[in-house]
Design an enzyme around this catalytic site. Structure first.
Site, PDB file in Angstrom:
ATOM      1  N   ASN A 202      37.706  45.519  34.114  1.00  0.00           N
ATOM      2  CA  ASN A 202      38.915  44.970  34.026  1.00  0.00           C
ATOM      3  C   ASN A 202      39.377  44.510  35.168  1.00  0.00           C
ATOM      4  OD1 ASN A 202      41.401  44.494  32.577  1.00  0.00           O
ATOM      5  ND2 ASN A 202      42.316  46.571  33.558  1.00  0.00           N
ATOM      6  N   ASN A 204      41.498  44.971  37.747  1.00  0.00           N
ATOM      7  CA  ASN A 204      41.720  45.886  38.713  1.00  0.00           C
ATOM      8  C   ASN A 204      40.581  46.691  39.131  1.00  0.00           C
ATOM      9  OD1 ASN A 204      41.800  47.742  36.617  1.00  0.00           O
ATOM     10  ND2 ASN A 204      43.855  48.402  36.989  1.00  0.00           N
ATOM     11  N   LYS A 205      39.512  46.490  38.705  1.00  0.00           N
ATOM     12  CA  LYS A 205      38.492  47.291  38.879  1.00  0.00           C
ATOM     13  C   LYS A 205      37.673  47.017  39.985  1.00  0.00           C
ATOM     14  CE  LYS A 205      38.463  50.524  35.364  1.00  0.00           C
ATOM     15  NZ  LYS A 205      39.773  50.030  34.859  1.00  0.00           N
ATOM     16  N   THR A 206      36.752  47.748  40.761  1.00  0.00           N
ATOM     17  CA  THR A 206      36.224  47.180  41.974  1.00  0.00           C
ATOM     18  C   THR A 206      35.296  46.210  41.856  1.00  0.00           C
ATOM     19  OG1 THR A 206      36.173  49.845  42.517  1.00  0.00           O
ATOM     20  CG2 THR A 206      34.364  48.155  43.503  1.00  0.00           C
ATOM     21  N   VAL A 207      34.388  46.166  40.605  1.00  0.00           N
ATOM     22  CA  VAL A 207      33.595  44.891  40.020  1.00  0.00           C
ATOM     23  C   VAL A 207      34.283  44.304  38.795  1.00  0.00           C
ATOM     24  CG1 VAL A 207      31.546  44.158  39.034  1.00  0.00           C
ATOM     25  CG2 VAL A 207      31.493  45.533  41.104  1.00  0.00           C
TER      26      VAL A 207
END
Length: 390
Positions: A202, A204-207
């Site tokens: 998603n 907002n995820k780190t990747v």
């Protein structure tokens, strides 16, 4: 005249690598749909990272969890134990698979699913049944544990797997926020003895891929899931051997993922730097504490911040209001699943830890390209509040 300061957001994508180049390659090649070289590259990279025989990418993290369960044969009439302290997608994925969630309190020290409570519930409320444990009251069969690597924190994989195997259960790990995490001795997540590991990409995820998810596991499981997610098509003609889904990730999304993974080490280092800054801050106050970090394995600090242990139940909401007035994006933490309208009648253990904890958690800005200036703004605003209220 000084204007209103710009918002310091919670977590936004870092797209400063080769994302634009790879997207242009998709456009130039016309491979923009669910087939293309970046899909294969992304899946192969994720398999190596996860220590898995294979990985398949899908359209969301929720779908990844759903299809891991479906691929393992878990569906109607089955139960899956999950922690109540998680984002609602964990429970929704169980429901979408046709099963029902069994909600469990979290461990006070680590905030992950309380395995002692799981054992107690299994022993006192179920009996042996083919493929799992039958819940005596509902008649449903417990088939799996779905622990959540909350905010990227690692798990006690050995204890989780041992508990599951003792009672004939599968283990599907919700690693939505835990890309790059590991078990003890840097054991890759899919090599810890679990049946499947599921990621989210998603925004907002780190990747991030803008959206999407992945399932890592053994080749047989992944082949099964890939077939189901590709409309269960057989061969090149329009033959389909069962009711399938169109849950594939596009080559465009995978191109973003490939570019993101090229900088994973830098992203994780940035997350750790931010985590340590908030932990150091919390150490200066009696009633503030860093987010838990299990003593074994490697956590990846997707979200970081601190939590409040003091007696004043009004302070958490007042702190959020203070930070928002300073243009710091501090939101309430996830409302637990047992308090959500769709799951108020779900099977659930008593929740003393979760009920007391969830309003006290403060996830603070943690984008991987958060500047030193913005981090200082966050800490300065927090200091203004806690110097008065601690």
């Amino acid at each position: 005249m000084t204007g209103k300061p710009s918002l310091v957001p919670l977590a936004i994508p870092n797209l400063l690598g080769r994302e634009a180049d790879y997207l242009q390659a998709c456009i130039s090649s016309t491979f923009v749909s669910s087939v293309g070289p970046f899909v294969t590259r992304f899946e192969d990279s994720l398999a190596r990272l996860s220590g898995a025989e294979a990985t398949t990418v899908v359209c969301s993290g929720t779908v990844a969890l759903q299809m891991a369960l479906t691929g393992l044969g878990i569906g109607a009439g089955d139960l899956v134990m999950i922690p109540s302290l998680t984002f609602i997608a964990t429970a929704n994925a169980v429901s979408h698979a046709g099963a029902a969630p069994w909600l469990v309190d979290c461990d006070a020290a680590g905030w992950t699913m309380d395995l002692d409570r799981c054992r107690h519930l299994i022993e006192t409320e179920t009996e042996p049944a083919p493929g799992g444990r039958r819940h005596r009251t509902s008649g449903q069969v417990l088939k799996a544990l779905m622990p959540v690597m909350i905010m990227g924190a690692t798990l006690d994989f050995a204890a989780t797997v041992a508990l599951a195997r003792e009672y004939g259960l599968k283990v599907v790990v919700d690693a939505a926020a835990a890309i790059g995490a590991a078990g003890p001795d840097d054991t890759p997540l899919a090599a810890t003895g679990v049946d499947a590991v599921c990621y989210s990409f998603n925004g907002n995820k780190t990747v991030t891929c803008g959206g999407g998810g992945a399932i890592a596991g053994n080749k047989g499981l992944i082949d099964r899931i890939r077939h189901l997610c590709s409309t269960a098509r057989v061969g090149r003609d329009y033959d389909h051997d069962e009711i399938g889904y169109n849950f594939r990730m596009t080559n465009v999304q995978a191109a973003l993922g490939v570019a993101q993974l090229e900088r994973l080490d830098d992203f994780l280092a940035a997350k750790l730097r931010i985590r340590n800054a908030y932990a150091d801050f919390a150490g200066g106050y009696q009633s503030l504490h860093p987010f838990p970090e299990p003593p074994t394995g490697r956590s990846v600090h997707w979200f970081s911040g601190f939590w409040y242990s003091g007696p004043d139940a009004t302070l958490p909401s007042r702190f959020r209001e203070h930070m928002q007035s300073a243009a710091i994006d501090l939101r309430p933490f996830w409302k637990p699943i047992h308090l959500q309208a769709p799951y108020r009648t779900a099977l659930a253990s008593p929740m003393p830890v979760v009920d007391d904890l969830w309003t006290r958690i403060f996830p603070l800005p943690c984008s991987t390209h958060l500047t030193d200036g913005d981090l200082d703004r966050v800490l300065t605003a927090a200091r203004e509040f806690w110097n008065v209220h601690d």
